[in-house]
Design a protein around this motif. Structure first.
Motif, mmCIF file in Angstrom:
data_model
loop_
_atom_site.group_PDB
_atom_site.id
_atom_site.type_symbol
_atom_site.label_atom_id
_atom_site.label_comp_id
_atom_site.label_asym_id
_atom_site.label_seq_id
_atom_site.Cartn_x
_atom_site.Cartn_y
_atom_site.Cartn_z
ATOM 1 N N HIS A 454 0.817 -1.214 0.000
ATOM 2 C CA HIS A 454 0.000 0.000 0.000
ATOM 3 C C HIS A 454 0.848 1.259 0.000
ATOM 4 C CE1 HIS A 454 0.664 0.815 4.334
ATOM 5 N NE2 HIS A 454 0.732 -0.492 4.432
ATOM 6 N N ARG A 455 2.118 1.170 0.386
ATOM 7 C CA ARG A 455 2.977 2.355 0.379
ATOM 8 C C ARG A 455 3.651 2.559 -0.959
ATOM 9 N NH1 ARG A 455 7.031 2.716 5.291
ATOM 10 N NH2 ARG A 455 7.495 4.650 4.211
ATOM 11 N N ILE A 519 -3.419 9.238 6.079
ATOM 12 C CA ILE A 519 -3.846 9.110 4.677
ATOM 13 C C ILE A 519 -3.801 7.652 4.235
ATOM 14 C CG2 ILE A 519 -3.246 9.690 2.298
ATOM 15 C CD1 ILE A 519 -2.339 12.426 3.369
ATOM 16 N N ASN A 520 -2.702 6.949 4.597
ATOM 17 C CA ASN A 520 -2.584 5.529 4.222
ATOM 18 C C ASN A 520 -3.720 4.705 4.817
ATOM 19 O OD1 ASN A 520 -0.021 4.303 2.736
ATOM 20 N ND2 ASN A 520 0.605 6.183 3.730
ATOM 21 N N LEU A 522 -6.639 5.813 5.742
ATOM 22 C CA LEU A 522 -7.865 6.236 5.067
ATOM 23 C C LEU A 522 -7.997 5.551 3.717
ATOM 24 C CD1 LEU A 522 -10.249 8.300 4.695
ATOM 25 C CD2 LEU A 522 -8.567 9.879 3.790
ATOM 26 N N VAL A 523 -6.903 5.519 2.986
ATOM 27 C CA VAL A 523 -6.906 4.933 1.645
ATOM 28 C C VAL A 523 -7.211 3.445 1.697
ATOM 29 C CG1 VAL A 523 -5.361 4.264 -0.238
ATOM 30 C CG2 VAL A 523 -5.444 6.637 0.516
ATOM 31 N N LEU A 526 -10.920 2.985 2.291
ATOM 32 C CA LEU A 526 -11.667 3.460 1.126
ATOM 33 C C LEU A 526 -11.515 2.501 -0.044
ATOM 34 C CD1 LEU A 526 -11.184 7.325 0.814
ATOM 35 C CD2 LEU A 526 -13.266 6.062 1.328
ATOM 36 N N LEU B 19 -9.320 10.053 -3.441
ATOM 37 C CA LEU B 19 -8.526 9.623 -2.293
ATOM 38 C C LEU B 19 -8.036 8.198 -2.480
ATOM 39 C CD1 LEU B 19 -10.563 11.125 0.664
ATOM 40 C CD2 LEU B 19 -8.239 11.706 0.029
ATOM 41 N N PRO B 24 -0.230 6.631 -1.680
ATOM 42 C CA PRO B 24 1.185 7.015 -1.839
ATOM 43 C C PRO B 24 1.940 5.962 -2.620
ATOM 44 C CG PRO B 24 0.490 7.279 0.424
ATOM 45 C CD PRO B 24 -0.620 6.582 -0.279
#
Lengths: 788, 394
Positions: A454-455, A519-520, A522-523, A526, B19, B24
């Motif tokens: 995910h990063r 943010i990570n 949240l992503v 989502l 979003l 990232p």
């Protein structure tokens, strides 16, 4: 002649300017003629060695006195160099070292004139280490004073650990100074790095000197033994202050006496005493750690020790049976991991001893017994007993958890396994190579991949490709091994993989800021939840819009709830009760994806029939007051379950991986925000769906379902490929694109492509059949009565 | 209301999609080396020219050695045919001692010539991943009996004997064969120098193994030359060669200590009887020194002071070893303790130099992968003998 005063003053001023200009012009020249400090020190060392050579030659000479005199002259030259180049700085800022240098030069000269080769050798050892001691002091003092240029100069006079063909010497000190000059590091931090680096190097040299002494004694090399004794005493002097701080004044004082006794015994050729003193010193130094390890570094190395030790049994049990090697490569890996575990143990020994004084000695004994057991092909159960005991000690003394998914340790393990794999290929054992490749991939996926996915999904995808069918025109290892490609080609692929692994390691070593973690988080919710919410929301909205009985939506909710519960339960069980290997996890994901495809196919066809063929409104009315039939119930519950389960299990794993990099508070914040958004979307869809025309709404929903099914078909087969249950043949003409893979489930392999084509064909067939049925039904309805 | 809902939903969906898609990505590659140094260039044509020259000269010498071995084998076979009841080596020595000695001396000279030119190239060949395989095959590789992971190759003798992974050509085969330090390679111990005693190295070689080894050495030398010709040197190659080969001084001096040049006739090994290990060291250093000279602009561009220190380090180490070798050539026989002292001093200089070169590589942004697998052939080589027709020695 009378010169007016004003002219005199002018003349004197001109004279002053002239002298000033002269001085300034000659100063650079003068400076240029002063050799660098490292050069001066090396000249001194060389002169002292030449003096020693003279004494060797004296043993053959008819007139040794001439050789003695020559040796003394050479040492005089060395003293002059010292006086001119180094002494001013040493005397001012490193007086201890200055005194040692002068004393060593004096003793060396006396020994040379006496023809005493051993005394000269010992003095040489002291001389060189005294020079190093001074340069270390001056490096740190000039750095502290803000003079990085001088610090860099003094740092050039130093020693390093021994390099080998496969391990270049690292130089963190030079890098630290460069960073200070570029304002990327504070002088204080740089000083700590430099001090650690130099202590590490000199402690290495000290231990080497003690080993060399024993070797020299065995060979009856008196002069060599004396030199090593002198050097070891000199290295001790460099480290003495640090030892006092860490071992205590009393113990360090005792060590000081031991080193003096060692040198004296060597000069007297009392080899028994030399061995005794060397062994005593060696034992006293086992608890000394020259480098300050942060708790995080100790923890990381502890994880590595745990992992290596654990892998000893993991490999051994597959490689030995009934006293014989069954799979050579597994046996070799057990041997390799044992050696690596031992190396890390030596580094961590002081910390283990600190936690439990007896534990370190006991662990050393266990490793020794393990080595014996492995060499004698003992039964795996015996190895397991020893490994479990060792693991218990490591866990207790180093506070290491049993979670072996520490990524930094994983990269080290990966390196070892990929080398073993290449060795197997070079020996033509492709089956062994494949076995090792899968092990390496398992390590990668259980560790680094969890955090990369995910990063850094692009990098994660590249690495996955290199392990399997390939990426960016480069065939992957799985493909190459299956084709039994030449070792050279496989080596090139491994090199490429190592480049990417290094990139990943560097990337993951950088921490995650708080907001980035939010943010990570949240992503994740989502990305994983949006798909499920859109589809389920659409279906539930549709059911609500058509005034379907509540039991319809109840079954959907039931299926979704069951999926969430099962995801959490499975994750909990994996942590506590069972071991879900990476391969098993891939199987779960693969099978659940394909099951979802079947259910989606069934549900969509069921819905299509009810809406277009039968008429949904009529069907709904018919169901009022009745229990839903099993087929319909299964369809609705299955829909809810399959859409949610696959995403649910993965979501839990992603959050687990995120927890390595981020604070819990940041993760929760992101999760809550994401969940609020998800629920808002779901609510909006439910509300909106009541206002939309049914059939177009259904058409869009159906398309979404089929789109999801198409995606899951590719992803499901991919999961089974990663579990090793399905082959993976590269189709290079399919672009390797993250969007294609993530959104459409399109992977550049033959198997996934065929599965998706088959799905499309089935879809077309069933759709055509339903349309044909619809037309047939319509034809029957419109046919006038009585017409046969 | 409808519009509001649609608007709201559209907004929420759009925001969510944005979003979700803005996960990232992988950060730009973290490069541990400084990114401030401009790309460095170096002309390595001189390095390649040197390597090709040395490899060519080596191959010329191995070709000559091969011719001598074939002549020797032919002579032995001729004797066997003409005098089946005689020991062919005894017959040869009894009836053609001068011719046999001349031929053996020529082969030894050819061997020394080939070996010298290899050693002058070893720093490059052994240090460059694309060529290092040949170092193992020609000079450094152990036999399968010593190392389970030895280079795999096969040598088939004319009499049907097959040797699997017998080691390297120079020191486990041809040198012991030509100097009789391995009993099974000896045809007959003979008094070559006529002093009335049988000393170290006084023996006629066994013909079968000599023929196969000499032909194999020539084949390997030709393949090495082909590889060097095809090689396109890079900065990475240059740095790799230095960083991998400089630390090997310790191993070479360890072997030197055990060789005949240090302990005289108490020699216990089978190799390094013809040429001192110091020859190897000086040869390697010559190649590495040349290599560094050609990349100096790159290092100087990154750190002039470091370049000065490295250049001085090379000069110091080269001079040190050359002085030692000169003493040895002048007839000095070092005691084992002296050899230990000289060896350690050299190793300390080499260790420091290797560290500086590694620093230079980092400053010049040259990535080093010391664990990179080098080139190796698709299949283990199989050397089969070409049997010459019997012919008298004179």
């Amino acid at each position: 002649m009378f010169i007016p005063l004003k002219h005199v003053r002018a003349l004197r001023f001109i004279q002053f300017l002239f002298l000033l200009a002269l001085t300034v012009s000659f100063t650079p020249l003068a400076r240029a003629q002063t050799p660098p400090v490292w050069d001066s020190a090396q000249q001194m060392r060389d002169l002292a060695f030449q003096a020693q050579s003279e004494l060797y030659a004296a043993a053959r000479a008819s007139d040794p006195a001439a050789n003695y005199q020559t040796a003394a002259s050479l040492l005089d030259d060395a003293a002059k160099i010292y006086a001119a180049s180094l002494q001013p700085a040493y005397k001012k800022s490193a007086p201890t070292a200055d005194a040692l240098v002068l004393d060593s030069l004096t003793r060396a000269r006396t020994a040379a004139l006496d023809g005493n080769a051993s005394a000269l050798a010992a003095a040489r050892g002291r001389l060189w280490t005294a020079l190093l001691q001074g340069s270390q002091t001056l490096t740190l003092s000039t750095l502290e004073a803000g003079d990085t240029a001088s610090a860099a100069e003094w740092l050039k006079l130093r020693e390093y650990r021994e390099s080998t063909r496969v391990s270049a010497v690292d130089d963190p000190s030079a890098k630290a100074l460069a960073d200070v000059e570029q304002n990327q590091l504070s002088a204080e931090s740089a000083a700590e790095i430099i001090a650690n680096d130099l202590r590490d190097s000199y402690f290495f040299r000290l231990r080497d000197a003690l080993t060399q002494i024993n070797d020299a004694v065995e060979k009856d090399f008196a002069t060599r033994a004396a030199e090593w004794a002198g050097q070891s005493a000199g290295y001790f002097s460099i480290l003495q202050a640090d030892m006092t701080e860490k071992l205590g004044a009393d113990e360090t004082a005792a060590l000081s006496e031991s080193f003096a006794a060692l040198e004296s015994a060597a000069l007297n050729e009392d080899w028994v005493e030399v061995k005794t003193q060397a062994n005593d010193i060696h034992a006293a130094l086992t608890n000394y750690q020259p480098v300050e390890l942060t708790p995080a570094e100790i923890s990381k190395r502890g994880q590595l020790l745990y992992l290596f030790t654990d892998l000893i049994y993991v490999e051994y049990k597959n490689g030995v049976r009934d006293g014989k090697i069954t799979i050579a490569i597994e046996y070799q890996e057990a041997v390799t991991f044992h050696a690596q575990a031992l190396a890390v143990f030596e580094e961590l020994r002081p910390f283990i001893a600190e936690a439990d004084p007896n534990a370190a000695a006991h662990l050393e004994t266990i490793f020794g017994e393990l080595k014996t057991a492995i060499l004698n092909y003992a039964e795996p159960s015996e190895v397991k007993t020893l490994v479990d005991e060792a693991l218990g000690i490591v866990q207790t003394t180093l506070q290491v958890s049993a979670d072996s998914s520490d990524t930094s340790a994983s990269f080290t393990i990966l390196d070892t396994l990929l080398n073993e794999m290449l060795n197997a290929v070079r020996m033509g054992n492709y089956a062994d190579a494949e076995r090792t490749r899968i092990e390496a991939y398992a390590i990668y996926e259980s560790g680094p991949e969890q955090r990369l996915a995910h990063r850094a999904p692009v990098l994660s995808r590249e690495l996955e490709g290199l392990f399997w069918e390939g990426t960016e025109g480069q065939k992957g290892l799985s493909t190459l091994i299956a084709e039994k490609a030449p070792a050279e080609e496989i080596a090139a692929s491994v090199n490429q993989l190592n480049v990417k692994l290094n990139e990943a390691e560097d990337f993951l070593s950088v921490g995650m800021s708080g907001w980035l973690a939010v943010i990570n988080s949240l992503v994740i919710i989502l990305r994983e939840g949006l798909e499920a919410v859109l589809i389920l929301g659409a279906i539930l909205g549709y059911l609500s819009a058509t005034n379907s009985p509540r039991k319809f939506s109840a079954w959907v909710y039931l299926g979704a709830a069951f999926a969430i519960a099962l995801s959490v339960l499975l994750w909990w069980a994996a942590q506590s009760l069972i071991t879900v290997t990476v391969a098993q996890r891939e199987v779960i994901e693969g099978v659940s994806s394909l099951l979802a495809v079947v259910v989606l196919f069934y549900v969509t066809n069921w819905l299509f029939e009810k809406v277009y063929v039968v008429d949904w409104i009529a069907y709904v009315k018919e169901q009022v007051g009745k229990a839903l039939n099993s087929g319909s119930a299964l369809a609705l519950a299955g829909l809810g379950f399959t859409v949610v389960f696959r995403e649910g299990f993965e979501t839990v794993l992603f959050y687990q991986a995120l927890a390595f990099d981020a604070q819990a508070s940041s993760i929760w914040l992101g999760f809550i925000i994401g969940a609020v958004i998800i629920f808002a979307i779901a609510y909006a869809i439910l509300k909106l769906s009541k206002r939309l025309p049914l059939k177009p709404f259904f058409a869009v929903t159906g398309l979404l379902l089929m789109f999801l099914a198409f995606n899951l078909t590719g992803a499901g087969v991919r999961g089974l490929q990663e579990a090793g249950l399905v082959s993976a043949h590269l189709l290079a003409w399919i672009p390797e694109n993250l969007i294609l893979m993530e959104l459409f489930g399109v992977y550049p392999t033959l198997e996934t492509t065929l599965a998706q084509i088959l799905f499309l064909l089935l879809l077309i067939a069933t759709f055509s059949y339903s349309v044909w049925r619809k037309k047939k039904k319509s034809a029957l309805i419109t046919q006038p009565k009585g017409v046969s | 209301m409808k519009k509001n809902w649609i608007t709201s939903l559209t907004g929420i969906l759009t925001l969510s999609l944005i979003l979700a898609s803005c996960a990232p990505q992988a950060a730009p590659t973290v490069d541990s080396a400084s990114t401030d140094i401009p790309a460095a260039q170096a002309d390595l044509s001189a390095v390649k020219a040197y390597a090709v020259d040395q490899a060519s000269r080596m191959q010329e010498a191995t070709a000559s050695l091969r011719a001598g071995a074939e002549k020797y084998y032919a002579a032995i076979e001729q004797i066997k045919a003409d005098h089946p009841d005689s020991n062919p080596y005894e017959y040869l020595w009894a009836n053609h001692p001068e011719a046999a000695k001349t031929l053996l001396d020529k082969m030894r000279a050819d061997w020394l010539e080939a070996h010298t030119h290899y050693e002058l190239n070893e720093g490059i060949i052994a240090g460059v991943p694309a060529l290092a395989y040949y170092d193992g095959w020609l000079d450094a590789g152990a036999s399968a009996s010593e190392d389970p992971e030895a280079i795999q190759w096969t040598l088939k003798l004319a009499d049907g004997t097959t040797l699997e992974s017998p080691g390297n050509f120079f020191h486990t085969l041809t040198e012991p064969i030509l100097y009789g330090t391995v009993e099974k390679y000896v045809g007959l111990a003979v008094d070559l120098n006529g002093d009335g005693s049988l000393g170290l190295g006084e023996a006629l070689p066994e013909g079968e193994i000599l023929l196969a080894s000499a032909q194999g050495l020539d084949i390997a030398a030709q393949q090495t030359l082909d590889a060097v010709n095809a090689w396109e040197p890079t900065l990475e190659d240059a740095f790799m060669a230095m960083i991998t080969m400089i630390p090997t001084m310790n191993e070479y001096f360890e072997q030197w200590k055990l060789s005949t040049f240090v302990s005289g006739n108490n020699f216990e090994g089978t190799g390094f009887i013809a040429a001192s290990r110091l020859l190897d060291v000086t040869g390697i250093l010559q190649g590495l020194d040349l290599t560094y000279d050609n990349i100096r602009p790159v290092v100087a561009n990154a750190d002039p002071a470091l370049d000065t220190q490295i250049d001085a380090g090379f000069a110091d180490l080269v001079k040190y070893v050359n002085d030692l070798f000169d003493k040895e050539k002048a007839g000095m026989v070092f005691t084992p303790e002296e050899a230990d002292a000289f060896g350690t001093e050299a190793q300390d200089k080499a260790t420091a130099l290797a560290a500086l070169v590694a620093q230079a590589a980092a400053k010049a942004n040259i990535p080093l992968n010391l664990e990179a697998e080098g080139w190796s052939p698709d299949a283990p080589p199989v050397i089969e003998v070409t049997v010459p027709a019997p012919a008298p020695i004179e």
